[in-house]
Design an enzyme around this catalytic site. Structure first.
Site, mmCIF file in Angstrom:
data_model
loop_
_atom_site.group_PDB
_atom_site.id
_atom_site.type_symbol
_atom_site.label_atom_id
_atom_site.label_comp_id
_atom_site.label_asym_id
_atom_site.label_seq_id
_atom_site.Cartn_x
_atom_site.Cartn_y
_atom_site.Cartn_z
ATOM 1 N N SER A 156 17.149 41.142 17.705
ATOM 2 C CA SER A 156 17.699 39.973 18.189
ATOM 3 C C SER A 156 17.475 39.835 19.867
ATOM 4 O O SER A 156 17.385 40.932 20.472
ATOM 5 C CB SER A 156 19.123 40.129 17.733
ATOM 6 O OG SER A 156 19.901 39.274 18.559
ATOM 7 N N TYR A 182 27.298 45.340 17.491
ATOM 8 C CA TYR A 182 26.278 45.005 16.755
ATOM 9 C C TYR A 182 24.894 44.657 17.620
ATOM 10 O O TYR A 182 23.861 45.353 17.115
ATOM 11 C CB TYR A 182 26.476 43.309 16.516
ATOM 12 C CG TYR A 182 25.230 42.556 16.366
ATOM 13 C CD1 TYR A 182 24.519 42.670 15.307
ATOM 14 C CD2 TYR A 182 24.813 41.705 17.409
ATOM 15 C CE1 TYR A 182 23.490 41.857 15.155
ATOM 16 C CE2 TYR A 182 23.880 40.783 17.216
ATOM 17 C CZ TYR A 182 23.235 41.025 16.338
ATOM 18 O OH TYR A 182 21.909 40.104 16.090
ATOM 19 N N LYS A 191 20.993 47.076 17.041
ATOM 20 C CA LYS A 191 19.567 46.552 17.275
ATOM 21 C C LYS A 191 18.864 47.290 18.095
ATOM 22 O O LYS A 191 17.832 47.635 17.975
ATOM 23 C CB LYS A 191 19.749 44.838 17.675
ATOM 24 C CG LYS A 191 20.287 43.865 16.915
ATOM 25 C CD LYS A 191 19.539 44.049 15.535
ATOM 26 C CE LYS A 191 20.206 43.009 14.614
ATOM 27 N NZ LYS A 191 19.421 42.785 13.247
HETATM 28 C C1 UD1 Z 1 25.160 35.053 19.091
HETATM 29 C C2 UD1 Z 1 25.599 36.327 19.318
HETATM 30 C C3 UD1 Z 1 24.260 37.284 19.511
HETATM 31 C C4 UD1 Z 1 23.660 37.090 18.059
HETATM 32 C C5 UD1 Z 1 23.487 35.799 17.625
HETATM 33 C C6 UD1 Z 1 23.115 35.588 16.123
HETATM 34 C C7 UD1 Z 1 27.491 36.559 20.960
HETATM 35 C C8 UD1 Z 1 28.258 36.903 22.407
HETATM 36 N N1 UD1 Z 1 26.383 36.557 20.803
HETATM 37 O O1 UD1 Z 1 24.391 34.585 20.068
HETATM 38 O O2 UD1 Z 1 24.596 38.473 19.838
HETATM 39 O O3 UD1 Z 1 22.442 37.884 17.973
HETATM 40 O O4 UD1 Z 1 24.674 34.993 17.831
HETATM 41 O O5 UD1 Z 1 22.760 34.262 16.029
HETATM 42 O O6 UD1 Z 1 28.395 36.302 19.956
HETATM 43 N N2 UD1 Z 1 29.479 28.176 21.378
HETATM 44 C C9 UD1 Z 1 30.502 27.276 21.769
HETATM 45 N N3 UD1 Z 1 31.434 26.999 20.678
HETATM 46 C C10 UD1 Z 1 31.301 27.688 19.694
HETATM 47 C C11 UD1 Z 1 30.133 28.492 19.197
HETATM 48 C C12 UD1 Z 1 29.362 28.901 20.360
HETATM 49 O O7 UD1 Z 1 30.713 26.508 22.794
HETATM 50 O O8 UD1 Z 1 32.223 27.552 18.600
HETATM 51 C C13 UD1 Z 1 28.282 28.348 22.574
HETATM 52 C C14 UD1 Z 1 28.200 29.673 23.125
HETATM 53 O O9 UD1 Z 1 29.445 29.772 24.171
HETATM 54 C C15 UD1 Z 1 26.812 29.616 23.452
HETATM 55 C C16 UD1 Z 1 26.154 28.730 22.513
HETATM 56 O O10 UD1 Z 1 26.980 27.971 22.077
HETATM 57 O O11 UD1 Z 1 26.738 29.099 24.886
HETATM 58 C C17 UD1 Z 1 25.470 29.495 21.428
HETATM 59 O O12 UD1 Z 1 26.421 30.524 21.007
HETATM 60 P P1 UD1 Z 1 26.095 31.135 19.214
HETATM 61 O O13 UD1 Z 1 25.620 30.323 18.353
HETATM 62 O O14 UD1 Z 1 27.365 31.973 19.215
HETATM 63 O O15 UD1 Z 1 25.039 31.943 19.871
HETATM 64 P P2 UD1 Z 1 24.704 33.291 20.968
HETATM 65 O O16 UD1 Z 1 26.044 33.411 21.542
HETATM 66 O O17 UD1 Z 1 23.613 32.965 21.794
#
Ligand code: UD1
Length: 305
Positions: free
Chosen positions: A83, A107, A111
């Site tokens: 990842s 997690y 990895k």
């Molecule tokens: C997350 C994990 C990462 C994992 C990946 C799996 C975290 C910190 N990181 O990545 O370790 O490998 O998922 O797919 O959890 N966001 C919102 N609202 C939400 C959800 C997300 O604003 O309800 C934003 C987050 O702040 C971020 C972006 O959307 O900026 C992407 O978030 P997300 O889909 O959770 O992915 P990652 O954080 O990049």
């Protein structure tokens, strides 16, 4: 051959827990596998913080058992799902495969450790040919609308959450962080269509066969090389679905990086693989799946349970 290669991942039967050594030995005794694609990891960051031992047990013990049983059966070709989480908060972007690695939660640590285990296993026995694929942010569904993501409980990741807001299962999306140094203040990620991601695995398998003599334990990013903000993703989804996604703006989510996107040159050159789809196709296919299956595979599951 492909059928056998993919049997462990695709066949509903037999289904085993990788930690169940006896069951795994039985499967390897009754089939001759040429290679394994190992996706069998738990992946929820928050859950891993609360249940670290579950993550170390499932992800690490499962992988070690798999590697041992593979070796005992002379099957030494592996594609492993790593990842982009291993880049942590990168100092610059795009992230190349040579960037320093770190983990900020259990997690992510699983990895990192599995990547190291694979490198050590190859060093100890060069017959092993291993490709580690660092996924960026997988999004979308199969264009047929029959296969898609169906998270248990409230989704942690952005697009599964947006999808559930769109079908009325959740009232609004909380946007975590509006003060990042990005174009609109929200976090930027490299979203990749799940079909492109799947193709990346086929390219990796091909590489293990065609360049077998040159491969040791290699790592490749699977991303598009493009950064997209949360608000841009929401806008693309609204356009694809015709649904308005109500937003609530909140502070940053702990552990989130500001901007993460992939350098893609290594995968393009060595795997001859490049992502074909953009966020429009990701949102189109996600909505196709979500609108046909608003409650996922179960049909009528209730998130509040
Ligand atoms: C997350 C994990 C990462 C994992 C990946 C799996 C975290 C910190 N990181 O990545 O370790 O490998 O998922 O797919 O959890 N966001 C919102 N609202 C939400 C959800 C997300 O604003 O309800 C934003 C987050 O702040 C971020 C972006 O959307 O900026 C992407 O978030 P997300 O889909 O959770 O992915 P990652 O954080 O990049």
């Amino acid at each position: 051959m492909l059928c056998r290669l993919l049997c462990l991942c695709l066949c509903p039967d037999p289904q085993v827990d990788l930690r169940d050594r006896h069951a795994l030995v039985d499967i390897f005794s009754s089939h001759r596998f040429e290679a394994v694609i190992h996706f069998a990891g738990l992946k929820a960051v928050g859950e891993s913080v609360h249940k670290p031992l579950l993550y170390y047990d499932n992800n690490l013990v499962g992988t070690i058992t798999l590697l041992e049983v593979m070796a005992a059966n002379g099957c030494k070709k592996l594609v492993f799902s790593s990842s982009a989480t291993v880049y942590g908060w990168p100092k610059e972007v795009p992230c190349t495969e040579e960037f320093p690695l770190c983990a900020t939660n259990p997690y992510g640590r699983t990895k990192l450790v599995i990547e190291d285990i694979c490198r050590d296993v190859h060093r100890s026995d060069p017959d092993w040919k291993i490709i580690l694929l660092r996924y960026f942010n997988p999004v979308g569904a199969h264009p047929s609308g029959y296969i898609g993501e169906d998270p248990c409980g409230v989704p942690n990741n952005l697009m599964p959450y947006v999808q559930q807001v769109a079908v009325g299962r959740l009232p609004h999306l909380t946007v975590y962080g509006t003060d990042y140094s990005t174009k609109d203040g929200t976090g930027v990620r490299d979203y990749i269509h799940v079909v492109d991601l799947a193709d990346g695995h086929i390219a990796a398998l091909r590489k293990l066969y065609e360049d077998s003599d040159k491969i040791g334990c290699e790592v490749y990013n699977l991303g598009t090389g493009k950064g997209t903000s949360v608000l841009e993703m929401v806008a693309a989804f609204e356009k694809a679905s015709g649904k308005k996604i109500p937003l609530v703006f909140a502070g940053r989510r702990p552990g989130d990086a500001e901007i993460v996107y992939a350098a893609t040159a290594k995968a393009e050159k060595e795997l001859k693989w490049k992502a074909k789809y953009g966020i429009e196709e990701m949102c189109r296919d996600l909505w196709n799946w979500a609108s046909k299956n608003p409650y996922g595979y179960a049909g009528s599951r209730d998130n509040s349970k």
